[in-house]
Design a protein around this motif. Structure first.
Motif, PDB file in Angstrom:
ATOM      1  N   UNK A 108      -2.394   2.934  50.414  1.00 25.48           N
ATOM      2  CA  UNK A 108      -1.838   2.931  49.066  1.00 25.48           C
ATOM      3  C   UNK A 108      -2.943   3.063  48.028  1.00 25.48           C
ATOM      4  N   UNK A 109      -4.000   2.304  48.199  1.00 24.65           N
ATOM      5  CA  UNK A 109      -5.101   2.369  47.233  1.00 24.65           C
ATOM      6  C   UNK A 109      -5.719   3.765  47.193  1.00 24.65           C
ATOM      7  N   UNK A 110      -5.841   4.395  48.342  1.00 23.79           N
ATOM      8  CA  UNK A 110      -6.392   5.748  48.370  1.00 23.79           C
ATOM      9  C   UNK A 110      -5.497   6.717  47.618  1.00 23.79           C
ATOM     10  N   UNK A 111      -4.180   6.551  47.772  1.00 23.58           N
ATOM     11  CA  UNK A 111      -3.246   7.461  47.104  1.00 23.58           C
ATOM     12  C   UNK A 111      -3.302   7.310  45.583  1.00 23.58           C
ATOM     13  N   UNK A 112      -3.685   6.126  45.103  1.00 19.38           N
ATOM     14  CA  UNK A 112      -3.722   5.885  43.663  1.00 19.38           C
ATOM     15  C   UNK A 112      -4.810   6.699  42.961  1.00 19.38           C
ATOM     16  N   UNK A 113      -5.788   7.158  43.687  1.00 19.35           N
ATOM     17  CA  UNK A 113      -6.876   7.922  43.076  1.00 19.35           C
ATOM     18  C   UNK A 113      -6.385   9.263  42.528  1.00 19.35           C
ATOM     19  N   UNK A 114      -5.220   9.714  43.025  1.00 18.91           N
ATOM     20  CA  UNK A 114      -4.646  10.972  42.549  1.00 18.91           C
ATOM     21  C   UNK A 114      -3.357  10.732  41.777  1.00 18.91           C
ATOM     22  N   UNK A 115      -3.234   9.566  41.196  1.00 13.47           N
ATOM     23  CA  UNK A 115      -1.991   9.193  40.527  1.00 13.47           C
ATOM     24  C   UNK A 115      -1.665  10.100  39.348  1.00 13.47           C
ATOM     25  N   UNK A 116      -2.657  10.552  38.627  1.00 13.07           N
ATOM     26  CA  UNK A 116      -2.401  11.427  37.485  1.00 13.07           C
ATOM     27  C   UNK A 116      -1.792  12.758  37.929  1.00 13.07           C
ATOM     28  N   UNK A 117      -2.170  13.245  39.092  1.00 12.85           N
ATOM     29  CA  UNK A 117      -1.608  14.499  39.587  1.00 12.85           C
ATOM     30  C   UNK A 117      -0.193  14.307  40.118  1.00 12.85           C
ATOM     31  N   UNK A 118       0.027  13.209  40.809  1.00 13.01           N
ATOM     32  CA  UNK A 118       1.332  12.937  41.412  1.00 13.01           C
ATOM     33  C   UNK A 118       2.418  12.775  40.358  1.00 13.01           C
ATOM     34  N   UNK A 119       2.080  12.194  39.204  1.00 12.15           N
ATOM     35  CA  UNK A 119       3.088  11.873  38.196  1.00 12.15           C
ATOM     36  C   UNK A 119       3.155  12.883  37.053  1.00 12.15           C
ATOM     37  N   UNK A 120       2.371  13.913  37.110  1.00 10.63           N
ATOM     38  CA  UNK A 120       2.273  14.843  35.982  1.00 10.63           C
ATOM     39  C   UNK A 120       3.633  15.391  35.565  1.00 10.63           C
ATOM     40  N   UNK A 121       3.948  15.225  34.256  1.00 14.27           N
ATOM     41  CA  UNK A 121       5.136  15.848  33.675  1.00 14.27           C
ATOM     42  C   UNK A 121       6.442  15.125  33.895  1.00 14.27           C
ATOM     43  N   UNK A 122       6.434  13.938  34.547  1.00 13.15           N
ATOM     44  CA  UNK A 122       7.704  13.294  34.861  1.00 13.15           C
ATOM     45  C   UNK A 122       7.838  11.889  34.283  1.00 13.15           C
ATOM     46  N   UNK A 123       6.811  11.387  33.639  1.00  9.56           N
ATOM     47  CA  UNK A 123       6.861  10.021  33.134  1.00  9.56           C
ATOM     48  C   UNK A 123       7.955   9.875  32.079  1.00  9.56           C
ATOM     49  N   UNK A 124       8.675   8.764  32.139  1.00  9.59           N
ATOM     50  CA  UNK A 124       9.752   8.483  31.197  1.00  9.59           C
ATOM     51  C   UNK A 124      11.124   8.838  31.737  1.00  9.59           C
ATOM     52  N   UNK A 125      11.176   9.674  32.742  1.00  6.85           N
ATOM     53  CA  UNK A 125      12.446  10.018  33.359  1.00  6.85           C
ATOM     54  C   UNK A 125      12.721   9.046  34.506  1.00  6.85           C
TER      55      UNK A 125
END
Length: 289
Positions: A108-125
């Motif tokens: 999980x911690x490793x996956x968080x390093x790319x969090x900005x890419x994973x969530x791009x364009x979808x925040x708030x929905x």
């Protein structure tokens, strides 16, 4: 084959424990765990510490700067995170498949390093996310330096008089009620004790879970319920399903409530809850159950 079923409710509801169920043994509650995780966060905020509007990047060093994600986004499923971590389907393809076994804190911690890419364009929905609650749980334990169980005991179970360990990811095996196959053999369970725990790994007896529902949604012992609860017109609810167990908890603002757990599919559990609610009546002003 009859499905082991436990139905507990408030005024007007006839409790029923049938077909081999046991209201006092531990059962998996799946995603209903999320309301406990959200309640822990609400209690921490009320105590003047970590809060809903705390930026995630202030909690976890692995999170890139500038994502804009707060703990509220995680609690309300509006972070933009997908439902599951990459590579997990969350569905068994046949025994002994165990999709969450490799989802560790390290992964999980490793996956968080790319969090900005994973969530791009979808925040708030709004997008229901087990991954989001895994991240929320990690944030809570990291900032406080306490285990998930310690947070649950200290901020929820003990203040409500339910007892430390009354809900846990590791109940004694002799006290577990598990689904069985047609030959009476226990069916394989998913491993939900790793990073996915805050999203769906708790076990509880149905009686304890019913007491929790009444305390949080009817008596409002902690004030307004955490946003982890799903909301509808004049009600709050949440369900949960694992490989062989399913649960639905519902409470109306007027005090009507129902809890159903089955060692079966979620569709049947929801139908049972809907039928029970048709008989429910608001409690008298001097009582909550």
């Amino acid at each position: 084959m009859w499905t082991p079923t436990c139905l507990l409710g408030g005024s007007g509801v006839t409790d029923r424990v049938a077909y081999g169920h046991d209201a006092d043994r531990f059962v998996e509650i799946g995603s209903l765990t999320k309301v406990l995780t959200g309640t822990v966060l609400a209690r921490l905020e009320a105590a003047g510490g970590l809060g809903f509007d705390t930026p995630l990047e202030e909690c976890l060093d692995e999170v890139p700067r500038g994502t804009g994600i707060t703990l509220r986004h995680l609690a309300e499923h509006t972070s933009g995170l997908p439902r599951l971590p990459a590579g997990l389907t969350g569905q068994p393809t046949g025994p002994p498949d165990d999709p969450y076994a490799g989802f560790t804190e390290t992964a999980l911690r490793e996956s968080l390093r790319e969090l900005d890419r994973v969530t791009a364009g979808r925040q708030g929905r709004e997008e229901y996310s087990n991954l989001g609650y895994a991240v929320l749980g990690l944030a809570l334990t990291t900032v406080t330096g306490r285990s998930y169980q310690q947070l649950l005991d200290t901020h929820v179970l003990l203040p409500l008089g339910l007892g430390a360990g009354a809900m846990t990811a590791r109940p004694p095996e002799r006290r577990r009620l598990v689904p069985r196959d047609v030959f009476g053999r226990p069916r394989p369970l998913w491993t939900l004790t790793g990073a996915i725990l805050p999203a769906g790994g708790l076990w509880s007896s149905c009686r304890t879970l019913a007491d929790l529902v009444v305390a949080l949604l009817v008596a409002r012992r902690f004030g307004d319920p955490a946003p982890s609860w799903q909301r509808g017109p004049s009600l709050r609810w949440h369900d949960g399903a694992t490989r062989g167990s399913s649960v639905v908890a519902v409470a109306y603002d007027d005090g009507r409530w129902v809890l159903v757990h089955r060692l079966g599919d979620i569709a049947g559990t929801g139908t049972t809850a809907q039928r029970a609610l048709r008989t429910a009546t608001p409690p008298r002003p001097d009582r909550h159950t």
